[in-house]
Write an enzyme that holds these catalytic residues in place. Structure first.
Site, PDB file in Angstrom:
ATOM      1  N   ARG A  49      45.860  40.611  41.041  1.00  0.00           N
ATOM      2  CA  ARG A  49      46.664  41.466  40.173  1.00  0.00           C
ATOM      3  C   ARG A  49      47.109  42.719  40.922  1.00  0.00           C
ATOM      4  O   ARG A  49      46.333  43.310  41.662  1.00  0.00           O
ATOM      5  CB  ARG A  49      45.866  41.857  38.929  1.00  0.00           C
ATOM      6  CG  ARG A  49      45.627  40.693  37.973  1.00  0.00           C
ATOM      7  CD  ARG A  49      44.719  41.075  36.823  1.00  0.00           C
ATOM      8  NE  ARG A  49      43.357  41.308  37.272  1.00  0.00           N
ATOM      9  CZ  ARG A  49      42.347  41.568  36.449  1.00  0.00           C
ATOM     10  NH1 ARG A  49      42.551  41.647  35.147  1.00  0.00           N
ATOM     11  NH2 ARG A  49      41.132  41.763  36.923  1.00  0.00           N
ATOM     12  N   ASP A  51      49.084  46.657  40.736  1.00  0.00           N
ATOM     13  CA  ASP A  51      49.314  47.782  39.837  1.00  0.00           C
ATOM     14  C   ASP A  51      50.799  48.024  39.614  1.00  0.00           C
ATOM     15  O   ASP A  51      51.655  47.489  40.323  1.00  0.00           O
ATOM     16  CB  ASP A  51      48.716  49.064  40.432  1.00  0.00           C
ATOM     17  CG  ASP A  51      47.216  48.986  40.605  1.00  0.00           C
ATOM     18  OD1 ASP A  51      46.565  48.271  39.825  1.00  0.00           O
ATOM     19  OD2 ASP A  51      46.698  49.653  41.527  1.00  0.00           O
ATOM     20  N   ARG A 196      44.913  51.906  47.889  1.00  0.00           N
ATOM     21  CA  ARG A 196      45.580  53.203  47.711  1.00  0.00           C
ATOM     22  C   ARG A 196      44.600  54.358  47.895  1.00  0.00           C
ATOM     23  O   ARG A 196      44.965  55.426  48.409  1.00  0.00           O
ATOM     24  CB  ARG A 196      46.257  53.256  46.346  1.00  0.00           C
ATOM     25  CG  ARG A 196      47.448  52.306  46.233  1.00  0.00           C
ATOM     26  CD  ARG A 196      47.930  52.192  44.805  1.00  0.00           C
ATOM     27  NE  ARG A 196      48.336  53.492  44.277  1.00  0.00           N
ATOM     28  CZ  ARG A 196      48.565  53.711  42.973  1.00  0.00           C
ATOM     29  NH1 ARG A 196      48.413  52.724  42.101  1.00  0.00           N
ATOM     30  NH2 ARG A 196      48.942  54.899  42.569  1.00  0.00           N
TER      31      ARG A 196
END
Length: 260
Positions: A49, A51, A196
């Protein structure tokens, strides 16, 4: 019949991969396009998945259906119903035991960062940005502390649903191409916001705000509050998962030649 698809997308306009009530996610758009193509409801399972704002070059999904189509028909037929920023790249029939997520041996991400006194314009939403000069040797030294099997709780978002924070980070490769930095990450799996959050720390080291050994201390602390802020989503690309070679699933797409 189980089918695997390779999907690329620009995540700028979507609320991430996973289906949401509002319907503005990549999964929602893909499932609707497949339902239109097959004239039947469809659910897909993805390899990883992403973001909101994160892109994908070779996201792999699988689905089960009764319809039989040629591979090129799956690609062209589904793309007919998809917006311009999402496209199926390939299709393969797979064994019923194949699972897009659970069969993956690992996953790869690339972060593209522009170093420039002036913010990006043409690449807005497609690259990260640092107005401070970055030092390659410092970032590479810091990255070496992260390689291996570790508890990555310090780089995990509060919303992360992973069963364990322990992951195996196999490789971080950092190189500069003109004004652009390319950071490659390879691991068995990643936590929510992990790349990130690592990027925020690596840029802090590269800009001289922190030293390389600081990152080792953050890792060992398992404390998210000690790490740097989460870096921007726009420069992050899910390159895709990789599988046992015997499955013969495509590992590359044309967009990989375009990415700096």
């Amino acid at each position: 019949m189980r089918v695997a698809l390779g999907v690329s997308y620009r995540g700028t306009g979507y609320q991430g991969w996973q289906s949401q009530p509002g319907g503005n996610t990549v999964q929602d758009r893909l499932e609707q396009a497949l339902a239109n193509f097959l004239a039947a409801p469809v659910r897909v399972m993805c390899a990883g998945r992403t973001d909101a704002g994160v892109h994908a070059l070779n996201q792999v999904v699988h689905l089960d259906c009764d319809a039989e189509r040629e591979p090129f028909s799956w690609v062209r037929g589904t793309n007919r119903f998809l917006p311009d920023d999402i496209a199926v790249q390939w299709c393969c029939a797979v064994d019923d035991r194949f699972h897009a997520r659970n069969s993956a041996l690992g996953r790869r991400y690339v972060y593209v960062l522009r170093e420039s006194p002036v913010r990006p314009a043409l690449e807005a939403g497609l690259v990260g940005w640092s107005f401070r000069p970055l030092e390659a040797a410092a970032m590479r030294a810091a990255a070496r502390h992260l390689i291996g099997e570790h508890d990555f709780s310090a780089f995990r978002s509060a919303e992360c649903q992973a069963a364990s924070p322990v992951k195996i980070l196999r490789r971080i490769h950092i190189e500069r191409r003109g004004a652009y930095w390319r950071f490659e990450f390879d691991a068995n799996a990643f936590l929510h916001h992990m790349v990130r959050n690592l990027m925020g720390c690596l840029v802090a080291v590269g800009s001289g705000t922190r030293d390389a050994d600081w990152l080792q201390g953050v890792l060992r602390s398992r404390d998210r509050s000690l790490a740097a802020p989460t870096f921007a989503a726009g420069g992050l690309y899910f390159v895709g998962p990789y599988y046992d070679a015997a499955l013969a699933l495509p590992a590359t797409t044309a967009a990989m030649d375009w990415l700096p």
